[in-house]
Scaffold this active site. Structure first.
Site, PDB file in Angstrom:
ATOM      1  N   ASP A 108      23.578 -26.519   4.003  1.00 15.60           N
ATOM      2  CA  ASP A 108      23.138 -26.265   5.370  1.00 15.60           C
ATOM      3  C   ASP A 108      24.247 -25.583   6.173  1.00 15.60           C
ATOM      4  O   ASP A 108      25.434 -25.775   5.903  1.00 15.60           O
ATOM      5  CB  ASP A 108      22.792 -27.614   6.003  1.00 15.60           C
ATOM      6  CG  ASP A 108      22.166 -27.480   7.368  1.00 15.60           C
ATOM      7  OD1 ASP A 108      21.156 -26.759   7.479  1.00 15.60           O
ATOM      8  OD2 ASP A 108      22.677 -28.095   8.324  1.00 15.60           O
ATOM      9  N   GLU A 153      23.228 -21.490   3.530  1.00 12.76           N
ATOM     10  CA  GLU A 153      22.444 -20.988   4.658  1.00 12.76           C
ATOM     11  C   GLU A 153      23.374 -20.223   5.593  1.00 12.76           C
ATOM     12  O   GLU A 153      24.006 -20.800   6.460  1.00 12.76           O
ATOM     13  CB  GLU A 153      21.771 -22.153   5.413  1.00 12.76           C
ATOM     14  CG  GLU A 153      20.880 -21.662   6.536  1.00 12.76           C
ATOM     15  CD  GLU A 153      20.658 -22.701   7.645  1.00 12.76           C
ATOM     16  OE1 GLU A 153      19.669 -22.558   8.357  1.00 12.76           O
ATOM     17  OE2 GLU A 153      21.475 -23.629   7.795  1.00 12.76           O
TER      18      GLU A 153
END
Ligand code: CA
Length: 619
Positions: free
Chosen positions: A333, A362
């Site tokens: 993330d 990400e």
């Protein structure tokens, strides 16, 4: 205290020989809860948590184990114990005693296991895969008895789009055959770790315990079962990890090891969310600082990965889950938000231990150049090498969002897909890029296209046949939409049929509307065809400049060629294919794989309005 009980419970479940700990000294917490022998990196850092534990001396005697250091920090309730594990060490139970003078004030037995070297584990993922992203709270509720549990703050409330809805690991396991039949090969599941937060606890990104599955999703044992069931079906498991922040209710927030465990500010300061500042040669130091050290949210304290103990804690945590659950990949993330030197070290450590593994970060940035900065081996002017093998293709997603809706122009409409791909020279490895039309953070593709299913099929045909690793958001195959609700909760709606009382079960054909069934069959057909199509996995890509609203590209290798056509016109379009002659001989024949129609003459083609054709050429 809740945390300690969980840790002990974990010990008892995972290692029956550790009953001793619970009986004698239940007040001691150690993370990682156990470890393995045989890693390339020989050191192990133990975070030991217990009242006034820092005033003790540590006594460890076990063949092959060397006590390297015992470090104290500001808070006397922590000790950081570094061990070196020699390759000859045998698996077993390692007694650890904490003494004050001659008195043992605490003791524990720490388990060291042999590693599982099964070839079916830690496989990584690559363009032969199709990733299915699902949000566990919203996919299927397989066990209603875990919906509300003592000690877990937020109860289930399905009427609240941003509340918990009750989905869990058993719900996923119960539908693995559905996913296998659909034809996806890898599951990326939004975080399953404990999120004991008052609100928004369902999405998983506010972790309150890095070593425990949230009990409302199941147990660590359930996660092992999930991994096992996934692998038994020949599929792969990708774990979603978060190093940038934790949840504000993480147990250590009540008793931080040291003030620099998190990035503190005189008053709450959120990140500027401008990931581009990291690679921007003109960014001011203060903008860079605010991006990295600012908090993602008030309920998400920003972790300081420059604290050497926390850095190792996080690196070990990921290795622990890979080894424990037999992961095949990680999705990281908010990848640019943590300190980038630590992230590079993490990537190296993981890939050194698991050479076939894959990690996708990400890096939510608008341009190929800004995303490419984060891929392993990038030739960046500042010398930064992330050691991150894969990135998400946010620039291509931005293009897809409008490519079939705005009028074509010199650099508009379908030309956007062509233009974005033409910049692939900036990527160190364009094949190791995950491409998508939507995910859990953005509106479902269908909503961005005015519910035009033809455009959804064009987008899916594109991501499933161009370069890279496609990722499909759960429910796309069932035409799930966002509708009129607002907030991220509505992007993450429940799958109808996954929850008690649902009016129909869309996991089953008989529960689907004709339109849903059509979409399901369409995706299923393309996925199963794609599975056996090496030319799509590793073949070359050549695309022609889009003309008259039609984008045509070829995937080819020495034995196989596939022609893909996207017709962006709103009318039936007939055209001659002569300009593709380098890849399409005049005598070429083929089969359109969605309709199954044999095409004996490809010199002239007729395409439906807003449609995709995937033509398998005969050799
Ligand atoms: Ca449940």
């Amino acid at each position: 205290m809740i945390r300690i009980l969980f840790i002990i419970a974990g010990f008892l479940i995972l290692s029956p020989n550790l009953n001793l700990i619970a009986q004698n000294k239940p007040e001691l917490g150690i993370e990682p809860p156990f470890w393995w022998i045989g890693f390339n990196y020989p050191e192990l850092l133990l975070l030991v948590y217990g009242e006034a534990i820092s005033g003790t001396t540590v006594d460890i005697r076990y063949p092959g184990i060397e006590l390297i250091s015992v470090d104290t920090v500001r808070n006397p309730n922590y000790l950081f114990v570094t061990l070196r594990i020699s390759p000859e060490t045998k698996p077993g139970s390692l007694p650890i005693r904490f003494r004050k003078g001659k008195t043992v004030v605490a003791e524990t037995v720490y388990s060291l296991y042999g590693r599982n070297n099964s070839m079916e584990l830690h496989q990584g993922f690559d363009p032969s895969d199709v990733i299915y992203l699902l949000m566990p709270d919203r996919f299927a509720n397989g066990d209603t008895t875990n919906d509300n549990l003592p000690g877990m703050i937020q109860p289930v409330d399905r009427s609240d789009p941003n509340g918990r809805h009750g989905g869990d690991i058993l719900g996923i396991i119960n539908h693995l055959d559905y996913l296998k039949d659909l034809g996806v090969t890898s599951l990326w599941i939004n975080p399953l770790l404990e999120n004991n937060q008052e609100v928004y606890s369902y999405h998983g990104y506010s972790i309150t315990n890095f070593y425990e599955i949230d009990p409302r999703f199941g147990t660590n044992q359930d996660y092992l079962k999930l991994s096992d069931e996934i692998h038994r079906r020949g599929m792969k498991l990708i774990m979603d990890m978060v190093f940038n922040h934790c949840g504000s209710n993480h147990w250590w927030m009540k008793d931080l090891p040291s003030p620099d465990w998190i990035n503190e500010w005189p008053e709450y300061t959120h990140s500027n969310y401008r990931g581009g500042t990291v690679s921007d040669p003109y960014a001011t130091p203060s903008d860079k600082e605010t991006f990295v050290r600012g908090w993602f949210d008030k309920t998400m304290p920003d972790l300081n990965q420059h604290n050497p103990f926390l850095k190792n804690y996080l690196i070990q945590n990921s290795i622990w889950w890979i080894e424990y659950a037999g992961l095949d990949g990680i999705r990281q993330d908010t990848h640019p938000y943590p300190f980038k030197d630590m992230m590079a070290e993490w990537g190296k450590r993981v890939m050194d231990e698991y050479p076939d593994f894959n990690i996708v970060g990400e890096c939510w940035l608008p341009y190929p150049a800004s995303v490419a900065y984060w891929q392993k081996g990038a030739r960046n002017r500042d010398g930064y090498n992330s050691n991150l093998p894969a990135v998400f293709d946010f620039p291509l997603y931005d293009a897809l969002k409008v490519a079939f809706s705005e009028p074509d122009g010199w650099s508009k409409g379908i030309l956007r897909l062509y233009d974005v791909l033409s910049q692939d020279f900036v990527y160190e490895d364009p094949s190791n890029i995950v491409l998508f039309a939507d995910n859990h953070d953005i509106n479902r593709y269908l909503d961005t296209q005015g519910d035009d299913i033809r455009k959804l099929k064009m987008a899916m045909a594109f991501i499933l046949t161009t370069r890279g690793i496609p990722q499909i958001y759960y429910g796309t195959e069932l035409l799930m939409t966002t509708g009129e609700d607002e907030g991220h909760g509505s992007i993450r709606k429940d799958v109808m049929g996954g929850f008690p009382g649902d009016e129909r079960n869309t996991f089953l054909q008989k529960g689907r509307s004709p339109e849903e069934q059509d979409m399901y069959t369409w995706i299923q057909k393309v996925l199963h065809w794609r599975k056996g199509k090496e030319v799509i996995h590793s073949g070359q890509l050549r695309h022609f400049i889009p003309e008259d609203g039609i984008y045509t590209y070829f995937r080819y290798n020495e034995t196989d060629t596939v022609m893909i056509l996207l017709n962006n016109n709103d009318t039936v379009t007939t055209f001659k294919t002569g300009r593709f002659s380098d890849f399409l001989p005049a005598t070429a024949k083929g089969k359109e794989i969605i309709t199954g129609i044999q095409l004996s003459d490809l010199s002239t083609l007729t395409l439906d309005p807003k449609s995709a054709q995937i033509i398998d050429l005969e050799n």
